[in-house]
Design a protein around this motif. Structure first.
Motif, short mmCIF file in Angstrom:
data_model
loop_
_atom_site.label_atom_id
_atom_site.label_comp_id
_atom_site.label_asym_id
_atom_site.label_seq_id
_atom_site.Cartn_x
_atom_site.Cartn_y
_atom_site.Cartn_z
N LEU A 1 1.90 -4.56 -3.74
CA LEU A 1 0.99 -3.97 -2.76
C LEU A 1 1.72 -3.67 -1.46
N ASN A 2 2.61 -4.57 -1.06
CA ASN A 2 3.36 -4.37 0.17
C ASN A 2 4.20 -3.09 0.11
N SER B 1 3.56 -0.54 -1.75
CA SER B 1 2.69 0.63 -1.91
C SER B 1 2.00 1.03 -0.62
N ASP B 2 2.10 0.20 0.40
CA ASP B 2 1.41 0.45 1.67
C ASP B 2 2.21 1.44 2.49
N ASP C 1 -2.02 6.14 5.54
CA ASP C 1 -3.30 5.67 6.06
C ASP C 1 -4.35 5.54 4.96
N ALA D 1 -3.45 1.14 1.07
CA ALA D 1 -3.40 -0.25 0.59
C ALA D 1 -4.78 -0.90 0.58
N GLY D 2 -5.57 -0.66 1.63
CA GLY D 2 -6.90 -1.24 1.68
C GLY D 2 -7.75 -0.82 0.49
N ASN E 1 -8.66 2.61 9.79
CA ASN E 1 -7.39 3.00 9.18
C ASN E 1 -7.46 4.28 8.37
N PHE F 1 -2.81 -0.37 11.71
CA PHE F 1 -2.19 -0.53 10.41
C PHE F 1 -2.38 -1.97 9.93
N LEU F 2 -2.23 -2.16 8.61
CA LEU F 2 -2.30 -3.51 8.06
C LEU F 2 -1.15 -4.38 8.55
N ASP G 1 2.75 -6.01 7.60
CA ASP G 1 3.12 -6.87 6.47
C ASP G 1 2.16 -8.05 6.34
N SER H 1 -0.89 -6.52 4.25
CA SER H 1 -0.62 -6.13 2.86
C SER H 1 -0.19 -7.33 2.03
#
Length: 348
Positions: A149-150, A152-153, A156, A159-160, A200, A212-213, A215, A218
């Motif tokens: 997931l990290n 892939s983020d 905008d 990831a969410g 986001n 943003f998320l 690190d 994510s």
């Protein structure tokens, strides 16, 4: 507890925390600066993960019985958030991040009693029970979920949504199975993510993400999703078969496997930044950010349908199909790259 009692506190507390967190982030330099391969053009606070964490901690006050059920996961997530917040500020080495990710995973394994005990009948040989390999494979699976997931983020809203979609399927299944605590816990996470996406996602009235998320976000969301997929696919109260967990997490897993394969073949650092993710490929076709994100949401949704609706299709066939998709996705861009390299060689 009603659904509104689970959703509203997490949603509004997460949303209300952004103004204060953004001021602190700008003062302490916890921002993502534009430049290089990045597609945003202004400093953006990395506060999404912290705000989601605050929303989840509100569970202690509004749903203490759920909080105590999942306190090992929340404790491990808090550790990850702290380490990743330090990483967002100081950029700590990858091995340090991996070390603390492993500690968090072990807390989940031994504190929450999460184990991948069986892989199901994915090879037409009967149930594959892991025995003594249960803990190391569970550890690997959680680490894979975190980092998939990290990695892939990248744009905008992406990831969410890639966490919200599979969690929505799990929420539906847990509700109908009568697993109230899991259902409420998932709702808390989903409502916090929805609140984050309000800041986001690119809406017509919001041309660029306002937060943003980071690190911290994510990593924690990847950790929680991986743990919930394991919990949902194991034991007597399993909601899904183990192979279904792959399909619920299909986009990050296949995208990350493809990116790592290409970087290994080109002898690059697997953790290096590049523009070879699925969202980059979609952007290169001329799609905008929002259109690319919605397209990937669609793939994730189809993965969820395969995981939860095609239960009459044998596990082995779904496992084979997942791996076939993985091979095709990895091989296609590599084949194109080799073809065009040969064409350039001929023309020169």
């Amino acid at each position: 507890m009603s659904v509104s009692q689970a959703v509203l506190p997490s949603f509004f507390i997460t949303l209300a925390s952004f103004p204060i967190l953004n001021l602190i982030a700008k003062k302490w330099g916890i921002v993502d600066k534009p430049g290089g391969r990045k597609i945003h053009d202004k400093e953006t606070p990395l506060t999404g993960g912290i705000a989601i964490g605050i929303g989840l901690i509100s569970m202690y006050f509004f749903s203490p019985f759920v909080f105590y059920q999942y306190w090992p996961l929340l404790s491990a997530g808090s550790l990850l958030m702290l380490i990743c917040l330090i990483d967002d500020i100081y950029d700590i080495p990858a091995w340090v991040r991996l070390f603390f990710q492993s500690i968090a995973a072990l807390i989940a394994i031994y504190g929450q009693n999460l184990r991948i005990d069986t892989l199901g009948d994915i090879l037409l040989l009967g149930q594959i029970d892991l025995g003594i390999f249960s803990v190391p494979i569970t550890l690997f699976a959680i680490l894979a979920g975190i980092n998939a997931l990290n990695l892939s983020d990248g744009i905008d809203g992406l990831a969410g949504g890639l966490v919200l979609i599979p969690l929505s399927f799990l929420a539906f299944l847990s509700f109908h199975a009568g697993l109230d605590k899991m259902f409420i816990f998932i709702l808390y996470i989903c409502s916090a993510i929805l609140s984050f996406l309000m800041m986001n996602f690119r809406f017509p009235w919001q041309k660029q993400a306002r937060v943003f998320l980071g690190d911290a976000g994510s990593t924690v969301l990847g950790f929680l999703l991986a743990c919930l997929l394991i919990e949902s696919s194991q034991g007597n109260e399993a909601l899904i078969e183990p192979v279904s967990a792959l399909w619920l997490f299909v986009v990050p897993l296949i995208d990350t496997a493809s990116v790592i394969s290409k970087r290994v073949l080109s002898k690059k650092n697997v953790f290096s930044a590049s523009r070879d993710h699925l969202h980059h490929l979609l952007l290169s076709t001329g799609l905008g950010v929002t259109e690319s994100v919605i397209a990937i949401y669609g793939i994730a949704f189809v993965g969820g349908l395969i995981a939860t609706q095609l239960v009459d299709v044998h596990e082995a066939l779904r496992f084979f199909s997942f791996n076939l998709l993985l091979v095709i996705y990895i091989a296609t861009p590599i084949s194109y790259a080799i073809f065009f390299a040969k064409q350039r060689t001929k023309s020169s």
